[in-house]
Write an enzyme that holds these catalytic residues in place. Structure first.
Site, short mmCIF file in Angstrom:
data_model
loop_
_atom_site.label_atom_id
_atom_site.label_comp_id
_atom_site.label_asym_id
_atom_site.label_seq_id
_atom_site.Cartn_x
_atom_site.Cartn_y
_atom_site.Cartn_z
N GLU A 130 0.83 -1.22 0.00
CA GLU A 130 0.00 0.00 0.00
C GLU A 130 0.86 1.27 0.00
O GLU A 130 2.07 1.22 0.25
CB GLU A 130 -0.94 0.01 1.21
CG GLU A 130 -0.20 -0.01 2.54
CD GLU A 130 -0.96 0.67 3.68
OE1 GLU A 130 -1.41 1.81 3.49
OE2 GLU A 130 -1.06 0.06 4.76
N LYS A 186 -2.35 -1.50 15.66
CA LYS A 186 -1.81 -0.66 16.73
C LYS A 186 -2.87 -0.46 17.80
O LYS A 186 -4.06 -0.35 17.50
CB LYS A 186 -1.47 0.73 16.18
CG LYS A 186 -0.16 0.79 15.46
CD LYS A 186 0.36 2.22 15.44
CE LYS A 186 1.70 2.27 14.73
NZ LYS A 186 1.59 2.40 13.29
N1 PSU Z 1 -2.14 1.64 10.84
C1 PSU Z 1 -0.80 1.63 10.87
N2 PSU Z 1 -0.12 2.17 9.83
C2 PSU Z 1 -0.75 2.72 8.75
C3 PSU Z 1 -2.18 2.72 8.72
C4 PSU Z 1 -2.84 2.17 9.79
O1 PSU Z 1 -0.21 1.14 11.83
O2 PSU Z 1 -0.08 3.22 7.83
C5 PSU Z 1 -2.90 3.29 7.52
C6 PSU Z 1 -3.27 2.17 6.54
O3 PSU Z 1 -3.19 2.68 5.23
C7 PSU Z 1 -4.74 1.91 6.88
C8 PSU Z 1 -5.20 3.30 7.20
O4 PSU Z 1 -5.46 1.34 5.83
O5 PSU Z 1 -4.13 3.89 7.93
C9 PSU Z 1 -6.49 3.30 8.01
O6 PSU Z 1 -7.01 4.60 8.06
P1 PSU Z 1 -8.52 4.81 8.55
O7 PSU Z 1 -8.50 4.44 10.00
O8 PSU Z 1 -8.79 6.28 8.34
O9 PSU Z 1 -9.37 3.92 7.70
#
Ligand code: PSU
Ligand code: MN
Length: 310
Positions: free
Chosen positions: A27, A162
């Site tokens: 990604e 996390k």
């Molecule tokens: N958690 C991490 N590192 C990341 C992300 C989440 O430890 O880089 C990123 C990923 O791209 C994930 C996104 O898909 O954040 C989720 O964002 P949201 O909670 O806004 O959907």
């Protein structure tokens, strides 16, 4: 499924898919929003190299000038990394707007899965998935990644999630939507910086071949959706639960005080945890992504073996 005519698959990825060489999707939100420049770009290149070393072809995914891309150039990766927070974070909801405007964007787990599936890529490596945020009872903040896992056939290899998230509610949500959470050689749900948490996974599998077999069976039966393969951070890079716990608590407090919400929430928390824990968490973050890239390459290879047998 979206119309593939909006998609550019790089020649290298196209060749691999045509010749039953395993391909691992990667990604780009992790590049633009997950790590500081220039370590983000260096890491993206290292992860691609790690996938290659383990016999698979990397397909880093993003939207570039209105085109969905599976396989980026080094220049694309540099631009996504240098742009950082200025680059649009694109989840499922955002895809048509960015494409219609001919813009570029970094793809989350959800949108990377969509583009990977469109290209015919079944395995995806990243750091952590989005999930149900703490206090979601009030905020309703639940990542679109979870709905994507429920409907799009891509296996996501991650180091768990996390603990900026509510891991228990995240597991409940995934269970409701029929998304399996597999622990790779562990019964405990890994919590990104630490190898375990107080929560159990649904199934523990010990080899890449076993994981591939379950994926093969699931998809051969046309059961929709993906799977979470939770791979604990290597022991030597794992962090103390206390150190990480304090940083996360402070980041959450700041986010609350500054009324950060919506798609800004995760990037804000990721950046603050990284700043508050300094270099250690960044090294851990990089190492766990490399570890996931290796496992994803191995699972991809086993899926190709099963393709030949069936
Ligand atoms: N958690 C991490 N590192 C990341 C992300 C989440 O430890 O880089 C990123 C990923 O791209 C994930 C996104 O898909 O954040 C989720 O964002 P949201 O909670 O806004 O959907
Ligand atoms: Mn959210």
């Amino acid at each position: 499924m979206l119309n593939p005519s909006f998609l550019d698959v790089s020649p290298e990825v196209e060749r691999a898919l045509g010749n039953a060489v395993p391909v691992v999707a990667l990604e780009s939100t992790i590049i633009s929003h997950g790590m500081p420049y220039p370590r983000n770009v260096q890491t993206a290149m290292l992860v691609e190299a790690e996938v290659r070393t383990h016999g698979a072809v990397p397909a880093t995914i993003a939207i570039i000038d209105g085109r969905l891309k599976a396989g980026l150039s080094a220049g694309d990766i540099e631009a996504l990394g240098r742009g950082g927070r200025a680059v649009v974070k694109v989840s499922r909801r955002d895809i048509p707007f960015i494409v219609a405007a001919g813009r570029s964007g970094a793809t989350t787990v959800a949108s990377t899965m969509i583009i990977a599936a469109m290209a015919g890529i079944r395995v995806f490596a990243t750091g952590g998935i989005g999930g149900v945020h703490r206090n979601a009872q009030q905020s309703f903040d639940i990542s679109a990644d979870l709905q994507e896992l429920a409907q799009t056939p891509v296996a996501v290899v991650c180091a768990g999630a996390k603990s900026i998230l509510d891991l228990g509610l995240t597991l409940e949500y995934l269970e409701t939507h029929g998304v399996p959470v597999v622990g790779y050689q562990t019964n405990s749900l890994p919590a990104f910086f630490t190898r375990d948490s107080e929560f159990s996974v649904d199934y523990c599998l010990d080899t890449a071949a076993q994981v591939a077999r379950v994926l093969h069976v699931k998809w051969a039966m046309s059961l929709k959706g993906g799977m979470v393969i939770a791979n604990p951070i290597p022991q030597e890079f794992a962090m103390s639960r206390d150190v990480i716990g304090r940083a996360i608590a402070q980041a959450l407090e700041e986010a609350h005080a500054q009324r950060i919400s919506g798609k800004e929430s995760t990037p804000f928390l990721l950046a603050r945890v990284c700043e508050l824990t300094g270099g250690d968490s960044l090294v851990a973050n990089i190492e766990l992504v490399l570890n996931n890239a290796r496992l994803a390459a191995a699972i991809g290879a086993e899926l190709c073996v099963l393709d030949r047998r069936w």
